[in-house]
Design a protein around this motif. Sequence first.
Motif, PDB file in Angstrom:
ATOM      1  N   TYR A 265       0.804  -1.229   0.000  1.00 21.09           N
ATOM      2  CA  TYR A 265       0.000   0.000   0.000  1.00 21.09           C
ATOM      3  C   TYR A 265       0.832   1.272   0.000  1.00 21.09           C
ATOM      4  O   TYR A 265       0.446   2.267  -0.588  1.00 21.09           O
ATOM      5  CB  TYR A 265      -0.925   0.021   1.215  1.00 21.09           C
ATOM      6  CG  TYR A 265      -2.038  -0.988   1.144  1.00 21.09           C
ATOM      7  CD1 TYR A 265      -3.106  -0.805   0.268  1.00 21.09           C
ATOM      8  CD2 TYR A 265      -2.023  -2.132   1.946  1.00 21.09           C
ATOM      9  CE1 TYR A 265      -4.134  -1.734   0.199  1.00 21.09           C
ATOM     10  CE2 TYR A 265      -3.048  -3.060   1.876  1.00 21.09           C
ATOM     11  CZ  TYR A 265      -4.100  -2.849   1.002  1.00 21.09           C
ATOM     12  OH  TYR A 265      -5.120  -3.765   0.929  1.00 21.09           O
ATOM     13  N   THR A 266       1.952   1.251   0.736  1.00 19.58           N
ATOM     14  CA  THR A 266       2.663   2.530   0.945  1.00 19.58           C
ATOM     15  C   THR A 266       4.164   2.466   0.675  1.00 19.58           C
ATOM     16  O   THR A 266       4.832   3.492   0.740  1.00 19.58           O
ATOM     17  CB  THR A 266       2.493   3.037   2.396  1.00 19.58           C
ATOM     18  OG1 THR A 266       3.224   2.167   3.270  1.00 19.58           O
ATOM     19  CG2 THR A 266       1.020   3.070   2.817  1.00 19.58           C
ATOM     20  N   GLY A 267       4.711   1.280   0.429  1.00 19.16           N
ATOM     21  CA  GLY A 267       6.155   1.182   0.232  1.00 19.16           C
ATOM     22  C   GLY A 267       6.930   1.033   1.528  1.00 19.16           C
ATOM     23  O   GLY A 267       8.154   0.920   1.513  1.00 19.16           O
ATOM     24  N   ARG A 268       6.216   1.072   2.656  1.00 23.35           N
ATOM     25  CA  ARG A 268       6.821   0.798   3.966  1.00 23.35           C
ATOM     26  C   ARG A 268       6.061  -0.368   4.559  1.00 23.35           C
ATOM     27  O   ARG A 268       4.848  -0.452   4.392  1.00 23.35           O
ATOM     28  CB  ARG A 268       6.616   2.002   4.897  1.00 23.35           C
ATOM     29  CG  ARG A 268       7.882   2.683   5.290  1.00 23.35           C
ATOM     30  CD  ARG A 268       7.632   3.644   6.428  1.00 23.35           C
ATOM     31  NE  ARG A 268       8.854   4.330   6.767  1.00 23.35           N
ATOM     32  CZ  ARG A 268       9.805   3.828   7.555  1.00 23.35           C
ATOM     33  NH1 ARG A 268       9.650   2.656   8.134  1.00 23.35           N
ATOM     34  NH2 ARG A 268      10.894   4.502   7.794  1.00 23.35           N
ATOM     35  N   GLY A 287       9.589   2.135  -0.882  1.00 19.80           N
ATOM     36  CA  GLY A 287       9.424   3.457  -1.483  1.00 19.80           C
ATOM     37  C   GLY A 287       8.313   4.230  -0.808  1.00 19.80           C
ATOM     38  O   GLY A 287       7.244   4.434  -1.385  1.00 19.80           O
ATOM     39  N   TYR A 288       8.561   4.640   0.440  1.00 20.03           N
ATOM     40  CA  TYR A 288       7.591   5.464   1.160  1.00 20.03           C
ATOM     41  C   TYR A 288       8.043   6.915   1.100  1.00 20.03           C
ATOM     42  O   TYR A 288       9.206   7.188   1.383  1.00 20.03           O
ATOM     43  CB  TYR A 288       7.467   5.027   2.635  1.00 20.03           C
ATOM     44  CG  TYR A 288       6.454   5.881   3.374  1.00 20.03           C
ATOM     45  CD1 TYR A 288       5.118   5.527   3.392  1.00 20.03           C
ATOM     46  CD2 TYR A 288       6.842   7.079   3.969  1.00 20.03           C
ATOM     47  CE1 TYR A 288       4.180   6.343   4.006  1.00 20.03           C
ATOM     48  CE2 TYR A 288       5.899   7.897   4.579  1.00 20.03           C
ATOM     49  CZ  TYR A 288       4.587   7.517   4.590  1.00 20.03           C
ATOM     50  OH  TYR A 288       3.661   8.338   5.182  1.00 20.03           O
ATOM     51  N   HIS A 290       6.284   7.267  -1.741  1.00 18.81           N
ATOM     52  CA  HIS A 290       5.969   7.195  -3.183  1.00 18.81           C
ATOM     53  C   HIS A 290       4.799   6.245  -3.458  1.00 18.81           C
ATOM     54  O   HIS A 290       3.854   6.589  -4.170  1.00 18.81           O
ATOM     55  CB  HIS A 290       7.223   6.773  -3.961  1.00 18.81           C
ATOM     56  CG  HIS A 290       8.409   7.626  -3.634  1.00 18.81           C
ATOM     57  ND1 HIS A 290       9.107   7.495  -2.449  1.00 18.81           N
ATOM     58  CD2 HIS A 290       8.998   8.635  -4.302  1.00 18.81           C
ATOM     59  CE1 HIS A 290      10.077   8.396  -2.413  1.00 18.81           C
ATOM     60  NE2 HIS A 290      10.035   9.099  -3.531  1.00 18.81           N
ATOM     61  N   LEU A 291       4.895   5.016  -2.891  1.00 17.38           N
ATOM     62  CA  LEU A 291       3.806   4.057  -3.141  1.00 17.38           C
ATOM     63  C   LEU A 291       2.504   4.500  -2.460  1.00 17.38           C
ATOM     64  O   LEU A 291       1.410   4.221  -2.954  1.00 17.38           O
ATOM     65  CB  LEU A 291       4.190   2.647  -2.673  1.00 17.38           C
ATOM     66  CG  LEU A 291       4.897   1.781  -3.727  1.00 17.38           C
ATOM     67  CD1 LEU A 291       6.273   2.310  -4.067  1.00 17.38           C
ATOM     68  CD2 LEU A 291       4.998   0.335  -3.272  1.00 17.38           C
ATOM     69  N   HIS A 292       2.643   5.186  -1.352  1.00 12.86           N
ATOM     70  CA  HIS A 292       1.454   5.727  -0.673  1.00 12.86           C
ATOM     71  C   HIS A 292       0.656   6.594  -1.659  1.00 12.86           C
ATOM     72  O   HIS A 292      -0.574   6.474  -1.757  1.00 12.86           O
ATOM     73  CB  HIS A 292       1.907   6.549   0.545  1.00 12.86           C
ATOM     74  CG  HIS A 292       0.873   7.450   1.128  1.00 12.86           C
ATOM     75  ND1 HIS A 292      -0.106   7.009   1.984  1.00 12.86           N
ATOM     76  CD2 HIS A 292       0.653   8.788   0.956  1.00 12.86           C
ATOM     77  CE1 HIS A 292      -0.889   8.030   2.321  1.00 12.86           C
ATOM     78  NE2 HIS A 292      -0.451   9.112   1.707  1.00 12.86           N
ATOM     79  N   TYR A 293       1.379   7.451  -2.403  1.00 15.79           N
ATOM     80  CA  TYR A 293       0.678   8.318  -3.361  1.00 15.79           C
ATOM     81  C   TYR A 293       0.194   7.538  -4.579  1.00 15.79           C
ATOM     82  O   TYR A 293      -0.839   7.879  -5.169  1.00 15.79           O
ATOM     83  CB  TYR A 293       1.578   9.493  -3.770  1.00 15.79           C
ATOM     84  CG  TYR A 293       1.708  10.493  -2.645  1.00 15.79           C
ATOM     85  CD1 TYR A 293       0.590  11.182  -2.176  1.00 15.79           C
ATOM     86  CD2 TYR A 293       2.927  10.735  -2.015  1.00 15.79           C
ATOM     87  CE1 TYR A 293       0.687  12.082  -1.123  1.00 15.79           C
ATOM     88  CE2 TYR A 293       3.031  11.632  -0.968  1.00 15.79           C
ATOM     89  CZ  TYR A 293       1.909  12.303  -0.531  1.00 15.79           C
ATOM     90  OH  TYR A 293       2.004  13.190   0.519  1.00 15.79           O
ATOM     91  N   MET A 294       0.924   6.507  -4.975  1.00 18.31           N
ATOM     92  CA  MET A 294       0.473   5.708  -6.129  1.00 18.31           C
ATOM     93  C   MET A 294      -0.830   4.973  -5.828  1.00 18.31           C
ATOM     94  O   MET A 294      -1.732   4.892  -6.660  1.00 18.31           O
ATOM     95  CB  MET A 294       1.557   4.684  -6.507  1.00 18.31           C
ATOM     96  CG  MET A 294       2.808   5.317  -7.078  1.00 18.31           C
ATOM     97  SD  MET A 294       4.167   4.141  -7.153  1.00 18.31           S
ATOM     98  CE  MET A 294       3.722   3.231  -8.612  1.00 18.31           C
ATOM     99  N   THR A 295      -0.946   4.432  -4.617  1.00 16.28           N
ATOM    100  CA  THR A 295      -2.137   3.624  -4.304  1.00 16.28           C
ATOM    101  C   THR A 295      -3.276   4.465  -3.725  1.00 16.28           C
ATOM    102  O   THR A 295      -4.384   3.941  -3.555  1.00 16.28           O
ATOM    103  CB  THR A 295      -1.812   2.494  -3.291  1.00 16.28           C
ATOM    104  OG1 THR A 295      -1.456   3.073  -2.025  1.00 16.28           O
ATOM    105  CG2 THR A 295      -0.699   1.585  -3.778  1.00 16.28           C
ATOM    106  N   ALA A 296      -3.018   5.749  -3.432  1.00 15.10           N
ATOM    107  CA  ALA A 296      -4.050   6.568  -2.758  1.00 15.10           C
ATOM    108  C   ALA A 296      -5.392   6.545  -3.502  1.00 15.10           C
ATOM    109  O   ALA A 296      -6.437   6.330  -2.866  1.00 15.10           O
ATOM    110  CB  ALA A 296      -3.550   7.997  -2.559  1.00 15.10           C
TER     111      ALA A 296
END
Length: 335
Positions: A265-268, A287-288, A290-296
């Motif tokens: 979900y968030t890279g962390r 990739g926190y 970054h992934l947080h914004y990708m999956t938002a």
Amino acid sequence: MFDLRDLALPIIGAPMAGGPTTPELAAAVSNAGGLGFLAAGYRAPEDLEEQLRSVSTLTGGPVGVNLFVPDSFQPDAALLDAYAQSLRAEAASLEVEVGEPRNDDDGWDAKLAIVLAAKPAAVSFTFGCPDAAVLGRMAGAGILPMVTVTTPAEAAFAVAAGARALAVQGPNAGGHRGNFDQREAPTGQLLEETLAGIRASTDVPLAAGGGVSGPGDVVRLRDSGAEAVQVGTALLLSDEAGTNALHRSALSEGRFPRTSLTRAYTGRYARGLTNRFILEHQDAPAGYPHLHYMTAPLRKAAVAQGNADVAHLWAGTGFASARQGPAAEIIESLL
Ligand SMILES: Cc1cc2nc3c(=O)[nH]c(=O)nc-3n(C[C@H](O)[C@H](O)[C@H](O)COP(=O)(O)O)c2cc1C
């Protein structure tokens, strides 16, 4: 300065960003004799100010604020592209686009200024250790500076930087792991062992948390050297929590019997109910945020559409014992 050893009840209401923490929940924990926390993560600085104002009208007891420490880690662009590709079909079925990966500092300077002005009892930091100057400014303002740690090495680093108390997070905790280096897999070491390792080298007060679901856990962690016990998942179904309806029903329905650690979900790494999204994205890169914004956009649409197969459903391993009711009663049941 506030001291964890002065609490009437040795319970900390964990900060839970993303909705579950409300001023009402923080105040209820504090009014019950514990330490309530506001979760500043993801929140606009003005919202944090508003929450601080609100909580001060609801309790005269101690309240803490939790901040995310910014991280300059830049994930590999090719890995982010591949991950975006792996999300596209799911995004299309939810009728949204994959979000753009980016970094930000979650309003770090503005939030530091707000807490320094508001002077809550404690400020805790997660996702890393702020530098000594930041911790020193908190202490200088009479605010207890706390750092979330997951290993004795992180604890030693945080104490050397000026932390006056530690939130020691074990592997069973719900939500994000607070390990300092997001590229490393978090430790699976038993919380009691981590506490013993930390106690061997420091006497700063410790708040231990992760998987606490009943009085036996509280006694065990206190016997292992913790002054207080931090609970998150046990409060997710409380009346005062802002936990969304989908998350509430997933926690109580029994459809997802297990939890897992996932970066999907968030890279962390974070612990949540093991749903289809987690199972299908076990290869998610670090990739926190970054992934947080990708999956938002996917997470938002999944929650709106009542889709528990895709929504993030943070939960610690003790989630099956979480119960509804006033937070004060839930806390009482833990003691
Ligand atoms: C929904 C949720 C959100 C969380 N958000 C935060 C947060 O914003 N900051 C933080 O330091 N910890 C956060 N945590 C972790 C908690 O501080 C704590 O370590 C954890 O809840 C303890 O484990 P338990 O959930 O099994 O009680 C969160 C946990 C959950 C369940």
